[in-house]
Design an enzyme around this catalytic site. Structure first.
Site, PDB file in Angstrom:
ATOM      1  N   GLU A  24      -2.354  78.973 -19.560  1.00 33.40           N
ATOM      2  CA  GLU A  24      -2.463  80.194 -20.350  1.00 33.40           C
ATOM      3  C   GLU A  24      -3.605  81.099 -19.899  1.00 33.40           C
ATOM      4  O   GLU A  24      -3.442  82.328 -19.871  1.00 33.40           O
ATOM      5  CB  GLU A  24      -2.642  79.835 -21.834  1.00 33.40           C
ATOM      6  CG  GLU A  24      -1.542  78.975 -22.405  1.00 33.40           C
ATOM      7  CD  GLU A  24      -0.195  79.661 -22.439  1.00 33.40           C
ATOM      8  OE1 GLU A  24      -0.165  80.912 -22.509  1.00 33.40           O
ATOM      9  OE2 GLU A  24       0.828  78.963 -22.374  1.00 33.40           O
ATOM     10  N   PHE A  33      -1.469  76.604 -31.770  1.00 33.99           N
ATOM     11  CA  PHE A  33      -0.334  77.397 -32.249  1.00 33.99           C
ATOM     12  C   PHE A  33       0.387  78.046 -31.078  1.00 33.99           C
ATOM     13  O   PHE A  33      -0.226  78.685 -30.218  1.00 33.99           O
ATOM     14  CB  PHE A  33      -0.826  78.478 -33.209  1.00 33.99           C
ATOM     15  CG  PHE A  33       0.275  79.362 -33.739  1.00 33.99           C
ATOM     16  CD1 PHE A  33       1.217  78.872 -34.628  1.00 33.99           C
ATOM     17  CD2 PHE A  33       0.366  80.691 -33.343  1.00 33.99           C
ATOM     18  CE1 PHE A  33       2.235  79.683 -35.120  1.00 33.99           C
ATOM     19  CE2 PHE A  33       1.372  81.512 -33.832  1.00 33.99           C
ATOM     20  CZ  PHE A  33       2.312  81.009 -34.727  1.00 33.99           C
TER      21      PHE A  33
END
Length: 300
Positions: A152, A76
């Site tokens: 990330e 997501f």
């Protein structure tokens, strides 16, 4: 009021992907249905937001269309992943997750800022009434996960967690019939070294309008995310995001900074919700579309 409780379920260290998702690539089945409607456009990345010129591309991956044995999972995105994923994927679906709100409380020194002037990027903050809209990518194999771990976690300071994703449009062309599916999400917490935390929207907007990093201007990150929401999920209000959008634009105009110098090159458009024209009777709660019906008069 939105807040981060600090009492979330145990999560791996920021450099680790949950074992559950790693195991998917050995023997998992989540989202491994054959995809016969992949987008054939090759959206080449011109300005990767990973800061290290990774060879991954921002495009659908058609190499696994007929490989039913290949395990896959869903990731997501609610920040730059919405408009610049930077990796190969087999499908992109818009929708939302529950229990979190989007906030620009995470600092960034590798993509949209520097050590001296860190930029601000999005993270998720726990809120039991919250809903965050974004998009989920189906990825197959370990390459994309390794890329995301570098982008990330290692560089961005994010940790990983699992939650449920609800599609905007239900269809038999996806695993979604209106029900939720498990997704991997990258979230920054107050424990990471880049954390900036809450501030007034005016202060946050000024910081965003003044920061730039190796991947570009901090304002581009915000404005392209807002554009994604306006274009892909119209009618949904994200007050935090949209108010920052207004304030940042005002600050840019006040400083007479050309918007073209802020936005850089346009990324190629991502085809999302390619299943939207192949509808099934969806559940009422999780869809914005209902099947066409014909009415007729009856003499009673």
């Amino acid at each position: 009021m939105a807040h981060f409780s600090g009492h979330q379920p145990p999560t791996p260290t920021p450099t680790e992907v949950p074992a559950h998702f790693k195991n998917l690539f050995m023997n998992g089945t989540l989202g491994a249905d054959d995809d016969n409607n992949n987008n054939n456009n090759n959206n080449n990345v011109n300005n990767n937001d990973d800061g290290n010129n990774n060879d991954q591309e921002n495009r659908p991956d058609n190499n696994n269309d007929n490989d039913n044995d290949a395990a896959s999972c869903w990731v997501f995105g609610y920040g730059s992943l919405c408009w610049l994923p930077g990796f190969n994927y087999t499908k992109c679906i818009t929708g939302y997750i529950r229990g979190y709100v989007r906030r620009f409380w995470q600092g960034n020194t590798t993509h949209r800022g520097t050590e001296d002037e860190p930029g601000r990027v999005a993270t998720l903050v726990e809120d039991k009434e919250g809903i965050t809209w974004g998009c989920a990518y189906r990825i197959t194999g370990s390459t994309a996960l390794e890329y995301l771990k570098q982008r990330e976690c290692t560089l961005g300071g994010y940790a990983t967690l699992e939650t449920k994703f609800f599609p905007r449009v239900a269809s038999h062309d996806t695993p979604f019939g209106g029900e939720a599916v498990e997704v991997l999400v990258y979230v920054a917490t107050p424990e990471n070294r880049h954390w900036l935390g809450d501030a007034t929207l005016t202060v946050i907007a000024q910081q965003i309008a003044n920061c730039r990093g190796p991947s570009g201007h901090n304002a581009e990150y915000l404005l392209r995310l807002a554009l994604f929401m306006h274009e892909e999920i119209p009618g949904v209000r994200d007050e935090h995001l949209f108010e920052l959008e207004r304030l940042v634009l005002e600050e840019i105009y006040r400083k007479e900074i050309p918007l073209s110098s802020v936005m850089g090159r346009n990324p190629d458009r991502i085809r999302r919700d390619s299943h939207e024209d192949i509808r099934r009777p969806p559940s009422f709660e999780f869809t914005s579309r209902i099947p066409d019906t014909k009415l007729r008069c009856l003499n009673i």
